[in-house]
Scaffold this active site. Structure first.
Site, mmCIF file in Angstrom:
data_model
loop_
_atom_site.group_PDB
_atom_site.id
_atom_site.type_symbol
_atom_site.label_atom_id
_atom_site.label_comp_id
_atom_site.label_asym_id
_atom_site.label_seq_id
_atom_site.Cartn_x
_atom_site.Cartn_y
_atom_site.Cartn_z
ATOM 1 N N LYS A 1 0.826 -1.208 0.000
ATOM 2 C CA LYS A 1 0.000 0.000 0.000
ATOM 3 C C LYS A 1 0.861 1.259 0.000
ATOM 4 C CE LYS A 1 -3.978 -2.311 2.020
ATOM 5 N NZ LYS A 1 -3.420 -3.665 1.893
ATOM 6 N N LYS B 1 -8.223 1.457 5.781
ATOM 7 C CA LYS B 1 -7.753 0.070 5.673
ATOM 8 C C LYS B 1 -6.408 -0.096 6.364
ATOM 9 C CE LYS B 1 -6.186 1.034 0.916
ATOM 10 N NZ LYS B 1 -6.350 0.650 -0.513
ATOM 11 N N ARG C 1 -6.865 -5.526 -11.631
ATOM 12 C CA ARG C 1 -5.502 -6.000 -11.435
ATOM 13 C C ARG C 1 -4.791 -6.008 -12.788
ATOM 14 N NH1 ARG C 1 -3.090 -9.319 -7.856
ATOM 15 N NH2 ARG C 1 -3.820 -7.713 -6.412
ATOM 16 N N ARG D 1 -12.173 -6.688 -11.014
ATOM 17 C CA ARG D 1 -12.862 -7.451 -9.974
ATOM 18 C C ARG D 1 -14.041 -6.613 -9.489
ATOM 19 N NH1 ARG D 1 -7.277 -7.987 -6.990
ATOM 20 N NH2 ARG D 1 -7.278 -5.862 -7.824
ATOM 21 N N ARG E 1 -15.830 -3.622 -1.876
ATOM 22 C CA ARG E 1 -14.585 -4.356 -2.120
ATOM 23 C C ARG E 1 -14.760 -5.245 -3.342
ATOM 24 N NH1 ARG E 1 -13.967 -7.574 3.266
ATOM 25 N NH2 ARG E 1 -16.137 -7.988 2.683
ATOM 26 N N ASP F 1 -3.044 -2.487 -8.704
ATOM 27 C CA ASP F 1 -4.485 -2.416 -8.497
ATOM 28 C C ASP F 1 -4.945 -1.011 -8.880
ATOM 29 O OD1 ASP F 1 -4.506 -4.989 -7.648
ATOM 30 O OD2 ASP F 1 -4.708 -4.537 -5.514
ATOM 31 N N GLU G 1 -2.844 0.161 -5.033
ATOM 32 C CA GLU G 1 -1.807 -0.674 -4.436
ATOM 33 C C GLU G 1 -0.866 -1.162 -5.531
ATOM 34 O OE1 GLU G 1 -3.096 -3.889 -1.947
ATOM 35 O OE2 GLU G 1 -4.743 -2.725 -1.066
ATOM 36 N N ASN H 1 1.253 -4.585 -5.806
ATOM 37 C CA ASN H 1 1.453 -5.872 -5.153
ATOM 38 C C ASN H 1 2.744 -6.519 -5.635
ATOM 39 O OD1 ASN H 1 -1.339 -6.655 -3.718
ATOM 40 N ND2 ASN H 1 -1.743 -5.462 -5.564
#
Length: 325
Positions: free
Chosen positions: A133, A168, A218, A233, A241, A281, A289, A291
Site C-alpha cells: 500500500k 484500511k 488488477r 474485480r 470491495r 491495483d 496498491e 502488489n
C-alpha cells in the site's frame, strides 16, 4: 532456449502456503508450477516454516514436487530432505500476506540464498522495502488523496475534508479490514479505534473512488512489461470491495490509455528494483496498491483471454539466469 537451460534442467524452489489447501480453479502459484514443469524444470516445495539458517547458509526442509492439471489430484510430494537453498537455481517466494514478522524473517533467510547466487522472485530487498500500500504512494500523481497515520485527529480531519473515505490496514490482503465511511461518518470513531489499535498502528485512509462499481482492476507486469489485459474485480451488490476473496466477480478487459500512462509512471522503479512479477491495483484513474509479494489473477485472465502469463514469467526467469551466466 538459452545455453543455460539447454545444458541442464533448472531447479525451481517454491515457498508457498500449503499446496493441499489452495483453490485449484484459480491459484496463480499452481500456474507457475505447471509452466516450470512443462519446460522440464524440477520443482522443490517448501513452506515458510521449512526455512532455516545454519552457520550462515540458508537451508530448508524441502520436498520434490510434481504438479498436475487435475482438480481432484493436483500435486504429489516426495520425502522431505534437509538441503541448502544454494542447490536451487531460482526460488519463487509465493507466501501470501500478511507481511508479518514471520514473513519478513523468511525473506531475510532467502536473502542468504541470494548471496550464494540463487535468483529469488521477487528479490528479497524489494520484498522488504515495498509495502504494497505504501509503495504506491511513491507515485502521488497516480493516487487518489491519501493519508497514513495512527492519529485519530489526523484521520478524522481527512474524513471531514473528503467526506467519503476508505480506511484500511497497511498489511492486509483480500479486502480484509477495509471500511467505507460515508459523509455522515457512522461508526467513524469505532473504526479508527479498531484499525489503529487505539492509536498504536498506522493505517491508510483514501478518498473513496466511485468507479469501484465498475471494478478494481488488477494489471500484471512481467519483468516490467504489462500483460495487455487486466482483470476487473467487480464488487457484489452492496459491497465496496472488488477482491475475489470478498465475493467479487473477475472480468478481463483490455488496458486503457490511462492504464498505460499509470504503468509508464511506475515502470522505471519496478525495473530498478528488479521486480519480475508485479500486480497494480487500479480503480478508475488511480493506482491504489502495487502488489509485489504474491500477485494473483493469472488463471482468470488466462482462462478468459487464452494468454500464458506464467509462461511469460518463466521465459523472463530464463533470460535473467542466462544474462547472469
Amino acid at each position: 532456449m538459452s545455453q543455460l537451460t539447454s545444458e541442464r534442467s533448472l531447479r525451481v524452489g517454491v515457498v508457498m502456503d500449503s499446496i493441499a489447501h489452495l483453490t485449484y480453479k484459480k491459484d496463480t502459484t499452481l500456474a507457475m508450477l505447471w509452466a516450470a514443469q512443462e519446460r522440464g524444470w524440477s520443482l522443490h516445495y517448501m513452506e515458510q516454516e521449512d526455512l532455516y539458517l545454519r552457520d550462515g547458509r540458508a537451508h530448508a526442509r524441502m520436498r520434490d514436487l510434481a504438479a498436475f492439471r487435475n482438480p481432484d489430484d493436483w500435486y504429489a510430494l516426495g520425502a522431505p530432505e534437509e538441503r541448502p537453498l544454494a542447490e536451487l537455481d531460482v526460488i519463487l517466494m509465493r507466501k501470501d500476506p500478511p507481511v508479518d514478522a514471520h514473513f519478513l524473517n523468511a525473506v531475510h533467510l532467502l536473502g542468504f540464498a541470494e548471496r550464494e547466487g540463487v535468483l529469488v522472485v521477487n528479490p528479497t530487498r524489494a520484498l522488504l522495502e515495498c509495502n504494497e500500500k505504501l509503495f504506491a504512494q511513491q507515485f502521488p500523481q497516480c493516487c487518489t488523496p491519501t493519508v497514513v497515520s495512527c492519529s485519530e485527529s489526523v484521520l478524522r480531519a481527512f474524513h471531514a475534508e473528503h467526506r467519503d473515505v476508505i480506511f484500511k490496514p497497511l498489511d492486509g490482503m483480500g479486502g480484509s479490514g477495509i471500511f467505507h465511511v460515508q459523509p455522515e461518518g457512522r461508526n467513524l470513531g469505532a473504526i479508527i479505534e479498531t484499525l489503529t489499535e487505539r492509536g498504536q498502528r498506522q493505517i491508510m485512509a483514501q478518498r473513496y473512488i466511485p468507479e469501484i462499481k465498475d471494478g478494481d482492476t488488477r494489471i500484471l507486469l512481467v519483468d516490467g512489461e504489462p500483460v495487455p489485459y487486466g482483470l476487473a474485480r467487480v464488487p457484489m451488490a452492496g459491497e465496496t470491495r472488488g477482491n475475489l476473496a470478498a465475493g467479487g466477480t473477475g472480468v478481463s478487459r483490455e488496458l486503457t490509455a490511462r492504464d498505460h500512462w499509470l504503468i509508464e509512471q511506475v515502470q522505471p522503479m519496478i525495473r530498478e528494483k528488479g521486480l519480475m512479477f508485479v500486480g497494480l491495483d487500479v480503480i478508475g484513474d488511480y493506482i491504489t496498491e502495487i502488489n509485489v509479494t504474491s500477485p494473483t489473477c493469472v488463471r482468470e485472465i488466462d482462462d478468459q483471454r487464452g494468454t500464458d502469463i506464467a509462461g511469460l514469467l518463466m521465459d523472463a526467469i530464463e533470460r535473467r539466469l542466462a544474462q547472469r551466466s
